[in-house]
Design a protein around this motif. Structure first.
Motif, PDB file in Angstrom:
ATOM      1  N   ASP A   1       0.505  -5.055  25.228  1.00  0.00           N
ATOM      2  CA  ASP A   1      -0.431  -4.078  25.784  1.00  0.00           C
ATOM      3  C   ASP A   1      -0.483  -2.772  25.004  1.00  0.00           C
ATOM      4  O   ASP A   1      -1.424  -1.995  25.171  1.00  0.00           O
ATOM      5  N   ARG A   2       0.510  -2.494  24.167  1.00  0.00           N
ATOM      6  CA  ARG A   2       0.589  -1.193  23.505  1.00  0.00           C
ATOM      7  C   ARG A   2      -0.296  -1.155  22.257  1.00  0.00           C
ATOM      8  O   ARG A   2      -0.298  -2.101  21.472  1.00  0.00           O
ATOM      9  N   PRO A   3      -1.019  -0.069  22.052  1.00  0.00           N
ATOM     10  CA  PRO A   3      -1.837   0.058  20.836  1.00  0.00           C
ATOM     11  C   PRO A   3      -0.962   0.360  19.628  1.00  0.00           C
ATOM     12  O   PRO A   3       0.167   0.840  19.766  1.00  0.00           O
ATOM     13  N   PRO A   4      -1.462   0.106  18.414  1.00  0.00           N
ATOM     14  CA  PRO A   4      -0.669   0.360  17.202  1.00  0.00           C
ATOM     15  C   PRO A   4      -0.196   1.809  17.082  1.00  0.00           C
ATOM     16  O   PRO A   4       0.881   2.060  16.560  1.00  0.00           O
ATOM     17  N   GLU A   5      -1.021   2.747  17.580  1.00  0.00           N
ATOM     18  CA  GLU A   5      -0.658   4.160  17.466  1.00  0.00           C
ATOM     19  C   GLU A   5       0.658   4.477  18.177  1.00  0.00           C
ATOM     20  O   GLU A   5       1.398   5.373  17.758  1.00  0.00           O
ATOM     21  N   ASP A   6       0.944   3.752  19.256  1.00  0.00           N
ATOM     22  CA  ASP A   6       2.212   3.971  19.980  1.00  0.00           C
ATOM     23  C   ASP A   6       3.404   3.626  19.098  1.00  0.00           C
ATOM     24  O   ASP A   6       4.432   4.310  19.122  1.00  0.00           O
ATOM     25  N   TYR A   7       3.281   2.558  18.318  1.00  0.00           N
ATOM     26  CA  TYR A   7       4.375   2.147  17.438  1.00  0.00           C
ATOM     27  C   TYR A   7       4.565   3.160  16.304  1.00  0.00           C
ATOM     28  O   TYR A   7       5.696   3.438  15.895  1.00  0.00           O
ATOM     29  N   VAL A   8       3.462   3.694  15.802  1.00  0.00           N
ATOM     30  CA  VAL A   8       3.552   4.732  14.781  1.00  0.00           C
ATOM     31  C   VAL A   8       4.326   5.933  15.318  1.00  0.00           C
ATOM     32  O   VAL A   8       5.217   6.474  14.651  1.00  0.00           O
ATOM     33  N   GLU A   9       3.986   6.354  16.538  1.00  0.00           N
ATOM     34  CA  GLU A   9       4.665   7.514  17.127  1.00  0.00           C
ATOM     35  C   GLU A   9       6.138   7.223  17.352  1.00  0.00           C
ATOM     36  O   GLU A   9       6.995   8.095  17.139  1.00  0.00           O
ATOM     37  N   ASP A  10       6.473   6.010  17.777  1.00  0.00           N
ATOM     38  CA  ASP A  10       7.880   5.636  17.962  1.00  0.00           C
ATOM     39  C   ASP A  10       8.643   5.718  16.639  1.00  0.00           C
ATOM     40  O   ASP A  10       9.780   6.187  16.589  1.00  0.00           O
ATOM     41  N   CYS A  11       8.014   5.240  15.558  1.00  0.00           N
ATOM     42  CA  CYS A  11       8.651   5.324  14.244  1.00  0.00           C
ATOM     43  C   CYS A  11       8.911   6.775  13.869  1.00  0.00           C
ATOM     44  O   CYS A  11      10.001   7.125  13.402  1.00  0.00           O
ATOM     45  N   ARG A  12       7.920   7.619  14.063  1.00  0.00           N
ATOM     46  CA  ARG A  12       8.062   9.032  13.700  1.00  0.00           C
ATOM     47  C   ARG A  12       9.119   9.735  14.538  1.00  0.00           C
ATOM     48  O   ARG A  12       9.728  10.710  14.097  1.00  0.00           O
ATOM     49  N   GLN A  13       9.330   9.251  15.739  1.00  0.00           N
ATOM     50  CA  GLN A  13      10.368   9.824  16.602  1.00  0.00           C
ATOM     51  C   GLN A  13      11.735   9.197  16.349  1.00  0.00           C
ATOM     52  O   GLN A  13      12.664   9.395  17.108  1.00  0.00           O
ATOM     53  N   GLU A  14      11.838   8.429  15.255  1.00  0.00           N
ATOM     54  CA  GLU A  14      13.085   7.815  14.801  1.00  0.00           C
ATOM     55  C   GLU A  14      13.671   6.855  15.837  1.00  0.00           C
ATOM     56  O   GLU A  14      14.875   6.819  16.069  1.00  0.00           O
ATOM     57  N   LYS A  15      12.785   6.062  16.440  1.00  0.00           N
ATOM     58  CA  LYS A  15      13.209   5.004  17.344  1.00  0.00           C
ATOM     59  C   LYS A  15      13.200   3.671  16.605  1.00  0.00           C
ATOM     60  O   LYS A  15      12.478   3.500  15.628  1.00  0.00           O
ATOM     61  N   THR A  16      14.025   2.736  17.074  1.00  0.00           N
ATOM     62  CA  THR A  16      13.952   1.379  16.545  1.00  0.00           C
ATOM     63  C   THR A  16      12.713   0.704  17.115  1.00  0.00           C
ATOM     64  O   THR A  16      12.496   0.717  18.332  1.00  0.00           O
TER      65      THR A  16
ATOM     66  N   GLY B   1       0.820  -1.204   0.000  1.00  0.00           N
ATOM     67  CA  GLY B   1       0.000   0.000   0.000  1.00  0.00           C
ATOM     68  C   GLY B   1       0.847   1.242   0.000  1.00  0.00           C
ATOM     69  O   GLY B   1       2.067   1.181   0.139  1.00  0.00           O
ATOM     70  N   ALA B   2       0.197   2.389  -0.145  1.00  0.00           N
ATOM     71  CA  ALA B   2       0.923   3.651  -0.275  1.00  0.00           C
ATOM     72  C   ALA B   2       1.534   4.117   1.041  1.00  0.00           C
ATOM     73  O   ALA B   2       2.600   4.706   1.055  1.00  0.00           O
ATOM     74  N   GLU B   3       0.848   3.855   2.168  1.00  0.00           N
ATOM     75  CA  GLU B   3       1.313   4.339   3.464  1.00  0.00           C
ATOM     76  C   GLU B   3       1.384   3.191   4.462  1.00  0.00           C
ATOM     77  O   GLU B   3       0.383   2.537   4.737  1.00  0.00           O
ATOM     78  N   ILE B   4       2.561   2.993   5.012  1.00  0.00           N
ATOM     79  CA  ILE B   4       2.771   1.853   5.905  1.00  0.00           C
ATOM     80  C   ILE B   4       2.042   2.032   7.235  1.00  0.00           C
ATOM     81  O   ILE B   4       1.534   1.074   7.813  1.00  0.00           O
ATOM     82  N   TYR B   5       1.931   3.275   7.728  1.00  0.00           N
ATOM     83  CA  TYR B   5       1.269   3.502   9.014  1.00  0.00           C
ATOM     84  C   TYR B   5      -0.232   3.189   8.949  1.00  0.00           C
ATOM     85  O   TYR B   5      -0.835   2.853   9.970  1.00  0.00           O
ATOM     86  N   ALA B   6      -0.825   3.326   7.769  1.00  0.00           N
ATOM     87  CA  ALA B   6      -2.262   3.056   7.630  1.00  0.00           C
ATOM     88  C   ALA B   6      -2.581   1.586   7.865  1.00  0.00           C
ATOM     89  O   ALA B   6      -3.736   1.225   8.131  1.00  0.00           O
ATOM     90  N   LYS B   7      -1.559   0.718   7.786  1.00  0.00           N
ATOM     91  CA  LYS B   7      -1.764  -0.719   7.964  1.00  0.00           C
ATOM     92  C   LYS B   7      -1.773  -1.120   9.437  1.00  0.00           C
ATOM     93  O   LYS B   7      -2.313  -2.162   9.793  1.00  0.00           O
TER      94      LYS B   7
END
Length: 283
Positions: free
Chosen positions: A234-249, A219-225
Motif C-alpha cells: 500500500d505504501r507509495p515509493p516516496e515513503d521508502y525514499v523518506e525512510d532511506c533518508r531518515q536512515e531506516k532499514t 543511474g546517477a541517483e538511486i531515488y530517481a528510480k
C-alpha cells in the motif's frame, strides 16, 4: 411449503458457501501478510548483517591507511624526487598491491605507481576542509570505471620533496582499496545473484554499483528510480525514499517487467552512506 423450505435451504447453503469463501480469502490474506512480514524481517536482518560486515571492512581500511600514513611519513626523505620515492617506499613496505598517493594543498597528487596528476574528481570536493575523510573515487590516470575506497589524512607536518627539480610541499596522504573487495564480503549471501550499491543517504547519489542481475537500478541517483517501478503493498515509493533518508532499514518488494525483486537498504557507519542490494524474489 416444501418449495419454500427448499428455497430457504438453497439460500442458507449459498450463504454458508459465501461465508466460507470470505473466510478462506481472509485466511489466505492473513497467511500472505504473515509470509510477507516474515520475508521482510528476514531481508532486514540480512541487510543489516551485510552492512555490519561492510562497516568492519571500512574500519579495517581506515586502520590500515593510518598505519601506512605513519610509516610513509617516517620513510619519506626531504628533497628527494617524489616520483622515484613513492614506488620505492611501496616496494620496501611490500605494498605494491595497495595503491596510495600523497598530495599538496592544491590537489596535485603523486601516487605509489610513480604517476602524478591533478585531482579533479567531484568526489574530492572539500579536499582541504577536513583532516580525515573517506571517499569512493578513482584517480585521473587510472581506469575511471575502477573505483576505490579512499581514506585520506592530513600529514602531521608538510613534507618537502622535489618534482622535476621543483620543490613541492606534500600535505596529505591517502590509501586506496578496490571497492569490489567490499562487495566480495557479501556477494556469497546470494551466490553473486544480487546487485550491490553504496549511495549517499540524503541525495541518493550513487557512489558504487556492482551488478549481478542486470542494471535494474543503474543511474546517477538511486531515488530517481523508485517512482518507475511497481511497488508491492500500500505504501507509495516516496515513503521508502523518506525512510532511506531518515536512515531506516528499508525493504521494498517491487515488480519489474513481470518479475518480482527485493530492494533492501540500510545506513553505514560512514557519514551519509547507505548500503543497498537488489535480489530476485525467487532467490
Amino acid at each position: 411449503s416444501d418449495s419454500r423450505e427448499r428455497r430457504y435451504t438453497v439460500v442458507a447453503m449459498l450463504v454458508v458457501i459465501f461465508l466460507m469463501i470470505v473466510a478462506a480469502i481472509a485466511v489466505v490474506e492473513a497467511i500472505n501478510a504473515s509470509l510477507y512480514s516474515g520475508r521482510e524481517q528476514y531481508m532486514s536482518e540480512i541487510t543489516e548483517s551485510s552492512a555490519k560486515t561492510v562497516n568492519e571492512s571500512i574500519a579495517g581500511q581506515y586502520e590500515q591507511a593510518l598505519s601506512m600514513k605513519n610509516a610513509v611519513e617516517n620513510m619519506m626523505s626531504e628533497y628527494g624526487e617524489v616520483e622515484e620515492i613513492m614506488p620505492e617506499i611501496s616496494r620496501q613496505m611490500g605494498m605494491e598491491g595497495d595503491m596510495f598517493f600523497m598530495a599538496d594543498g592544491e590537489g596535485n597528487y603523486y601516487s605509489s605507481d610513480g604517476k602524478s596528476g591533478k585531482i579533479t574528481n567531484t568526489e574530492y570536493y572539500g579536499w582541504e576542509t577536513d583532516s580525515e575523510m573517506q571517499y569512493i573515487a578513482s584517480l585521473p590516470h587510472l581506469d575511471p570505471d575502477k573505483t576505490f575506497l579512499v581514506t585520506r589524512f592530513r600529514l602531521t607536518e608538510p613534507l618537502r620533496v622535489l618534482c622535476e627539480g621543483r620543490e613541492v610541499r606534500l600535505e596529505y596522504f591517502a590509501s586506496m582499496q578496490d571497492v569490489d573487495r567490499l562487495d566480495e564480503t557479501i556477494s556469497d549471501l546470494f551466490n553473486g545473484l544480487n546487485n550491490t550499491f553504496i549511495f549517499e543517504t540524503d541525495s541518493g547519489y550513487m557512489l558504487y554499483e556492482q551488478f549481478g542481475v542486470g542494471e535494474l537500478v543503474g543511474g546517477a541517483e538511486i531515488y530517481a528510480k523508485f517512482p518507475r517501478v511497481e511497488v508491492t503493498g500500500d505504501r507509495p515509493p516516496e515513503d521508502y525514499v523518506e525512510d532511506c533518508r531518515q536512515e531506516k532499514t528499508v525493504v521494498m518488494e517491487m515488480k519489474i517487467d513481470g518479475d518480482f525483486y527485493y530492494f533492501c537498504s540500510t545506513p553505514l557507519d560512514v557519514s551519509n552512506w547507505s548500503l543497498a542490494f537488489v535480489i530476485r524474489k525467487e532467490h
